[in-house]
Design an enzyme around this catalytic site. Sequence first.
Site, PDB file in Angstrom:
ATOM      1  N   LEU A  63      18.043   2.925  30.217  1.00  0.00           N
ATOM      2  CA  LEU A  63      18.734   3.631  31.366  1.00  0.00           C
ATOM      3  C   LEU A  63      19.537   5.055  30.551  1.00  0.00           C
ATOM      4  CD1 LEU A  63      21.043   1.844  33.678  1.00  0.00           C
ATOM      5  CD2 LEU A  63      22.049   3.928  32.059  1.00  0.00           C
ATOM      6  N   ASP A  64      19.742   4.898  29.347  1.00  0.00           N
ATOM      7  CA  ASP A  64      20.205   6.130  28.888  1.00  0.00           C
ATOM      8  C   ASP A  64      19.290   6.540  27.585  1.00  0.00           C
ATOM      9  OD1 ASP A  64      21.671   8.493  27.801  1.00  0.00           O
ATOM     10  OD2 ASP A  64      23.294   7.233  26.940  1.00  0.00           O
ATOM     11  N   ASN A 110       8.891   0.490  37.550  1.00  0.00           N
ATOM     12  CA  ASN A 110       8.971   1.885  36.735  1.00  0.00           C
ATOM     13  C   ASN A 110       7.666   2.031  35.906  1.00  0.00           C
ATOM     14  OD1 ASN A 110       9.605   2.367  33.681  1.00  0.00           O
ATOM     15  ND2 ASN A 110      10.493   0.267  34.121  1.00  0.00           N
ATOM     16  N   ARG A 111       7.177   3.258  35.962  1.00  0.00           N
ATOM     17  CA  ARG A 111       6.291   3.759  34.812  1.00  0.00           C
ATOM     18  C   ARG A 111       6.619   5.033  34.348  1.00  0.00           C
ATOM     19  NH1 ARG A 111       3.452   3.812  40.015  1.00  0.00           N
ATOM     20  NH2 ARG A 111       3.387   6.201  40.951  1.00  0.00           N
ATOM     21  N   MET A 112       7.962   5.054  33.739  1.00  0.00           N
ATOM     22  CA  MET A 112       8.589   6.272  33.366  1.00  0.00           C
ATOM     23  C   MET A 112       7.582   6.940  32.151  1.00  0.00           C
ATOM     24  SD  MET A 112      11.144   6.436  35.176  1.00  0.00           S
ATOM     25  CE  MET A 112      12.020   7.675  34.883  1.00  0.00           C
ATOM     26  N   PHE A 114       8.138   6.359  28.737  1.00  0.00           N
ATOM     27  CA  PHE A 114       8.924   6.895  27.473  1.00  0.00           C
ATOM     28  C   PHE A 114       9.134   8.431  27.630  1.00  0.00           C
ATOM     29  CE2 PHE A 114       7.191   3.763  24.108  1.00  0.00           C
ATOM     30  CZ  PHE A 114       7.861   2.667  24.922  1.00  0.00           C
ATOM     31  N   ASN A 171      10.160  -1.095  20.054  1.00  0.00           N
ATOM     32  CA  ASN A 171       9.689  -1.828  21.335  1.00  0.00           C
ATOM     33  C   ASN A 171       8.344  -1.592  21.206  1.00  0.00           C
ATOM     34  OD1 ASN A 171       9.135  -1.858  24.047  1.00  0.00           O
ATOM     35  ND2 ASN A 171       9.920   0.191  24.556  1.00  0.00           N
ATOM     36  N   SER A 174       6.213  -2.112  26.426  1.00  0.00           N
ATOM     37  CA  SER A 174       6.458  -1.263  27.291  1.00  0.00           C
ATOM     38  C   SER A 174       5.125  -1.443  28.099  1.00  0.00           C
ATOM     39  CB  SER A 174       6.948   0.155  27.116  1.00  0.00           C
ATOM     40  OG  SER A 174       6.390   0.906  28.294  1.00  0.00           O
ATOM     41  N   ASN A 176       3.959   0.754  30.154  1.00  0.00           N
ATOM     42  CA  ASN A 176       3.547   2.101  30.496  1.00  0.00           C
ATOM     43  C   ASN A 176       2.890   3.308  29.302  1.00  0.00           C
ATOM     44  OD1 ASN A 176       4.527   1.249  33.174  1.00  0.00           O
ATOM     45  ND2 ASN A 176       6.588   1.627  32.387  1.00  0.00           N
ATOM     46  N   THR A 177       2.923   2.590  28.208  1.00  0.00           N
ATOM     47  CA  THR A 177       2.221   3.348  27.168  1.00  0.00           C
ATOM     48  C   THR A 177       0.972   2.769  26.754  1.00  0.00           C
ATOM     49  OG1 THR A 177       4.201   4.407  26.375  1.00  0.00           O
ATOM     50  CG2 THR A 177       2.345   4.038  24.654  1.00  0.00           C
ATOM     51  N   LYS A 216      11.347  -6.307  20.608  1.00  0.00           N
ATOM     52  CA  LYS A 216      11.576  -6.406  21.952  1.00  0.00           C
ATOM     53  C   LYS A 216      10.048  -6.704  22.543  1.00  0.00           C
ATOM     54  CE  LYS A 216      13.503  -4.571  26.123  1.00  0.00           C
ATOM     55  NZ  LYS A 216      14.237  -3.423  26.812  1.00  0.00           N
ATOM     56  N   ASN A 245      11.267  -7.344  28.228  1.00  0.00           N
ATOM     57  CA  ASN A 245      10.940  -6.202  28.991  1.00  0.00           C
ATOM     58  C   ASN A 245      10.582  -6.533  30.570  1.00  0.00           C
ATOM     59  OD1 ASN A 245      10.224  -3.232  29.309  1.00  0.00           O
ATOM     60  ND2 ASN A 245      10.084  -3.304  27.083  1.00  0.00           N
ATOM     61  N   GLY A 267      14.328  -6.795  37.331  1.00  0.00           N
ATOM     62  CA  GLY A 267      15.280  -7.128  38.451  1.00  0.00           C
ATOM     63  C   GLY A 267      15.149  -8.759  38.707  1.00  0.00           C
ATOM     64  N   TYR A 317      20.018  -4.203  33.146  1.00  0.00           N
ATOM     65  CA  TYR A 317      19.728  -2.754  33.534  1.00  0.00           C
ATOM     66  C   TYR A 317      19.538  -2.899  35.078  1.00  0.00           C
ATOM     67  CZ  TYR A 317      17.109   1.795  34.012  1.00  0.00           C
ATOM     68  OH  TYR A 317      16.870   3.239  34.068  1.00  0.00           O
ATOM     69  N   SER A 318      18.587  -3.574  35.640  1.00  0.00           N
ATOM     70  CA  SER A 318      18.220  -3.495  37.154  1.00  0.00           C
ATOM     71  C   SER A 318      19.551  -3.880  38.039  1.00  0.00           C
ATOM     72  CB  SER A 318      16.828  -4.170  37.341  1.00  0.00           C
ATOM     73  OG  SER A 318      15.969  -3.618  36.901  1.00  0.00           O
TER      74      SER A 318
HETATM   75  C1  FMN Z   1      13.563   2.587  34.809  1.00  0.00           C
HETATM   76  C2  FMN Z   1      13.516   1.640  33.630  1.00  0.00           C
HETATM   77  C3  FMN Z   1      13.317   2.006  32.350  1.00  0.00           C
HETATM   78  C4  FMN Z   1      13.253   1.154  31.316  1.00  0.00           C
HETATM   79  N1  FMN Z   1      12.846   1.957  29.918  1.00  0.00           N
HETATM   80  C5  FMN Z   1      12.738   1.091  29.092  1.00  0.00           C
HETATM   81  C6  FMN Z   1      12.712   1.635  27.880  1.00  0.00           C
HETATM   82  O1  FMN Z   1      12.585   2.855  27.577  1.00  0.00           O
HETATM   83  N2  FMN Z   1      12.646   0.707  26.672  1.00  0.00           N
HETATM   84  C7  FMN Z   1      12.897  -0.232  26.565  1.00  0.00           C
HETATM   85  O2  FMN Z   1      12.718  -1.161  25.735  1.00  0.00           O
HETATM   86  N3  FMN Z   1      12.809  -1.023  27.973  1.00  0.00           N
HETATM   87  C8  FMN Z   1      12.937  -0.190  28.941  1.00  0.00           C
HETATM   88  N4  FMN Z   1      13.141  -0.858  30.302  1.00  0.00           N
HETATM   89  C9  FMN Z   1      13.071  -2.257  30.144  1.00  0.00           C
HETATM   90  C10 FMN Z   1      14.809  -2.728  30.321  1.00  0.00           C
HETATM   91  O3  FMN Z   1      15.307  -2.597  29.152  1.00  0.00           O
HETATM   92  C11 FMN Z   1      14.551  -4.389  30.728  1.00  0.00           C
HETATM   93  O4  FMN Z   1      13.956  -4.926  29.627  1.00  0.00           O
HETATM   94  C12 FMN Z   1      13.954  -4.873  31.945  1.00  0.00           C
HETATM   95  O5  FMN Z   1      14.188  -3.817  33.016  1.00  0.00           O
HETATM   96  C13 FMN Z   1      14.521  -6.365  32.351  1.00  0.00           C
HETATM   97  O6  FMN Z   1      15.810  -6.212  32.574  1.00  0.00           O
HETATM   98  P1  FMN Z   1      16.447  -6.129  34.081  1.00  0.00           P
HETATM   99  O7  FMN Z   1      15.718  -7.118  35.124  1.00  0.00           O
HETATM  100  O8  FMN Z   1      17.853  -6.269  33.721  1.00  0.00           O
HETATM  101  O9  FMN Z   1      16.191  -4.673  34.550  1.00  0.00           O
HETATM  102  C14 FMN Z   1      13.321  -0.260  31.575  1.00  0.00           C
HETATM  103  C15 FMN Z   1      13.311  -0.769  32.478  1.00  0.00           C
HETATM  104  C16 FMN Z   1      13.752   0.272  33.703  1.00  0.00           C
HETATM  105  C17 FMN Z   1      14.032  -0.497  35.094  1.00  0.00           C
END
Ligand code: FMN
Length: 340
Positions: A63-64, A110-112, A114, A171, A174, A176-177, A216, A245, A267, A317-318
């Site tokens: 998130l941040d 998400n497929r941000m 990193f 981590n 993810s 997405n990498t 993680k 994750n 979510g 997060y979500s």
């Molecule tokens: C938009 C988005 C970006 C995320 N970016 C990261 C990330 O940079 N590193 C990471 O370890 N997890 C990342 N996550 C995963 C969250 O930290 C969390 O593990 C995951 O979303 C499951 O929790 P939630 O259902 O409460 O969102 C991201 C999730 C979302 C939705």
Amino acid sequence: MYPLIRPLLFRFDAETTHHFTLNSIQQLHRAGLLARLYPPQAGKPATLMGLPLPNAVGLAAGLDKNGEYIDALAALGFGFIEVGTVTPRPQPGNPRPRLFRVPEHSAVINRMGFNNHGVDALIRNIQHSQYKGVLGINIGKNATTPIENAADDYLICLEKAYAHASYITVNISSPNTQNLRALQGEDELNALLGCLKDKQAHLAAQHGRYVPLAVKIAPDLDEAQISAVAEVAQQCEIDAVIATNTTIDKSALGSHPLAQEAGGLSGLPVQTQSHHVLQQLARQLDGRIPLIGVGGIMHGRDAAQKLALGAQAVQIYSGLIYRGPALIKECVRACAGLPV
Ligand SMILES: Cc1cc2nc3c(=O)[nH]c(=O)nc-3n(C[C@H](O)[C@H](O)[C@H](O)COP(=O)(O)O)c2cc1C
């Protein structure tokens, strides 16, 4: 207040709303209004990896990513904050759009990839923050670093982040990498965590302070893979496991058109899988390694359930996207056994 403005926020592209919301929270905090809108909830203190927490409810990574909003987020009442994922060098991440809400399923895809300003910028932001609570720094590898050299990137981040973190998260989950999740294989994980633990020992001696190392993992691991992760974590004396994750399994979305989008699902749809991974880890590790439960916390009762399954702390997060900051207070109360 959030339920009132949510329909407006949801009219805009999810990433635009993300930045707008965080900047608004920052402005409200600087104006001294955030604490009036969301007075922090006194919670039940907890201990995580030897670190004292005012409550067991943390902010999940992602998130941040650059640590730009630490003070404002902390003011919302989190017991701890995890920033990142950060990589050695800045990188733009995947092309937009790369963040999608799926409101029918209380889900996010998400497929941000990193997207982040690099570890040096993150550290500058941390140095400018006033936050004195528990701060996790989540580290990863650059997209252009070949997977065989992934350890180099994690080592660079570990070394740079060490003095500024309460704990560091590796981590490897993810989606997405490219190939990142292959690092969860038994041999790959052993090799990676082995060299990070060696580095941690050197840094602990150098800084005169032991900074715990968490790993993680993904919710998509099968029973044998979860078991292998638990074995390696014990052998390497990892300080905590964060489960989980996002998932690559979008079957919960059925025929929803967004189910075709590449990326990780989070979510509500990831909740059952995340609970399952947490439960298996808790059974196998039997309290030997602390667990942080994350994935699909949409209500206070979901956070309390993760603690009941064996987590020492939780992250969200979500749920924040759907419920707003009120979810934090609800989780803090539920984790303290208070009525919500
Ligand atoms: C938009 C988005 C970006 C995320 N970016 C990261 C990330 O940079 N590193 C990471 O370890 N997890 C990342 N996550 C995963 C969250 O930290 C969390 O593990 C995951 O979303 C499951 O929790 P939630 O259902 O409460 O969102 C991201 C999730 C979302 C939705």
